[in-house]
Design a protein around this motif. Structure first.
Motif, mmCIF file in Angstrom:
data_model
loop_
_atom_site.group_PDB
_atom_site.id
_atom_site.type_symbol
_atom_site.label_atom_id
_atom_site.label_comp_id
_atom_site.label_asym_id
_atom_site.label_seq_id
_atom_site.Cartn_x
_atom_site.Cartn_y
_atom_site.Cartn_z
ATOM 1 N N HIS A 17 46.021 39.117 37.966
ATOM 2 C CA HIS A 17 45.210 37.907 37.792
ATOM 3 C C HIS A 17 43.730 38.290 37.769
ATOM 4 N N PRO A 18 42.963 37.792 36.789
ATOM 5 C CA PRO A 18 41.560 38.189 36.657
ATOM 6 C C PRO A 18 40.665 37.699 37.801
ATOM 7 N N ASP A 19 41.065 36.645 38.501
ATOM 8 C CA ASP A 19 40.279 36.120 39.613
ATOM 9 C C ASP A 19 40.868 36.651 40.924
ATOM 10 N N PRO A 20 40.154 37.528 41.633
ATOM 11 C CA PRO A 20 40.700 38.119 42.855
ATOM 12 C C PRO A 20 41.070 37.096 43.933
ATOM 13 N N ALA A 21 40.501 35.905 43.865
ATOM 14 C CA ALA A 21 40.791 34.874 44.863
ATOM 15 C C ALA A 21 42.055 34.082 44.525
ATOM 16 N N ARG A 22 42.628 34.303 43.360
ATOM 17 C CA ARG A 22 43.815 33.567 42.934
ATOM 18 C C ARG A 22 44.970 34.523 42.698
ATOM 19 N N SER A 23 46.140 33.943 42.447
ATOM 20 C CA SER A 23 47.338 34.745 42.228
ATOM 21 C C SER A 23 48.267 34.016 41.272
ATOM 22 N N TYR A 24 49.138 34.762 40.611
ATOM 23 C CA TYR A 24 50.172 34.155 39.772
ATOM 24 C C TYR A 24 51.342 33.673 40.633
ATOM 25 N N ARG A 25 51.335 34.045 41.901
ATOM 26 C CA ARG A 25 52.414 33.667 42.813
ATOM 27 C C ARG A 25 52.089 32.335 43.485
ATOM 28 N N SER A 26 53.098 31.478 43.559
ATOM 29 C CA SER A 26 52.991 30.210 44.263
ATOM 30 C C SER A 26 54.292 29.996 45.023
ATOM 31 N N GLU A 27 54.215 30.151 46.362
ATOM 32 C CA GLU A 27 55.415 30.083 47.194
ATOM 33 C C GLU A 27 56.410 31.145 46.731
ATOM 34 N N LYS A 28 57.583 30.747 46.269
ATOM 35 C CA LYS A 28 58.607 31.706 45.812
ATOM 36 C C LYS A 28 58.627 31.852 44.296
ATOM 37 N N LYS A 29 57.668 31.244 43.614
ATOM 38 C CA LYS A 29 57.646 31.285 42.152
ATOM 39 C C LYS A 29 56.515 32.190 41.663
ATOM 40 N N PHE A 30 56.808 32.958 40.643
ATOM 41 C CA PHE A 30 55.806 33.798 39.998
ATOM 42 C C PHE A 30 55.749 33.386 38.536
ATOM 43 N N GLU A 31 54.554 33.084 38.045
ATOM 44 C CA GLU A 31 54.384 32.671 36.650
ATOM 45 C C GLU A 31 53.167 33.389 36.068
ATOM 46 N N CYS A 32 53.424 34.346 35.198
ATOM 47 C CA CYS A 32 52.350 35.114 34.570
ATOM 48 C C CYS A 32 51.758 34.314 33.422
ATOM 49 N N GLU A 33 50.480 34.046 33.500
ATOM 50 C CA GLU A 33 49.806 33.305 32.434
ATOM 51 C C GLU A 33 49.474 34.213 31.250
ATOM 52 N N HIS A 34 49.649 35.508 31.431
ATOM 53 C CA HIS A 34 49.334 36.459 30.356
ATOM 54 C C HIS A 34 50.505 36.618 29.386
ATOM 55 N N CYS A 35 51.711 36.893 29.923
ATOM 56 C CA CYS A 35 52.868 37.110 29.043
ATOM 57 C C CYS A 35 53.865 35.952 29.083
ATOM 58 N N GLY A 36 53.717 35.053 30.070
ATOM 59 C CA GLY A 36 54.585 33.889 30.142
ATOM 60 C C GLY A 36 55.845 34.069 30.970
ATOM 61 N N TRP A 37 56.023 35.240 31.597
ATOM 62 C CA TRP A 37 57.233 35.454 32.398
ATOM 63 C C TRP A 37 57.198 34.542 33.609
#
Length: 53
Positions: free
Chosen positions: A9-29
């Motif tokens: 994730h480009p913002d060090p204060a944020r993450s693609y992880r939310s609870e038990k879910k991971f959602e990559c905004e770059h590739c869509g996985w």
């Protein structure tokens, strides 16, 4: 870090992880965050254990 595209994730204060879910905004996985983490550990292990030749 996404195990599919290795994007962080480009913002060090944020993450693609939310609870038990991971959602990559770059590739869509999208999927289970623990599965993504396990796949990242497997990728790193494979990279470390490759013999040089």
């Amino acid at each position: 870090t996404c195990h599919r595209c290795l994007h962080i994730h480009p913002d060090p204060a944020r993450s693609y992880r939310s609870e038990k879910k991971f959602e990559c905004e770059h590739c869509g996985w999208e999927g289970n965050a623990d599965l993504n983490g396990a796949n990242m550990i497997a990728l790193l292990g494979a990279a470390v254990n490759q013999p040089r030749g």
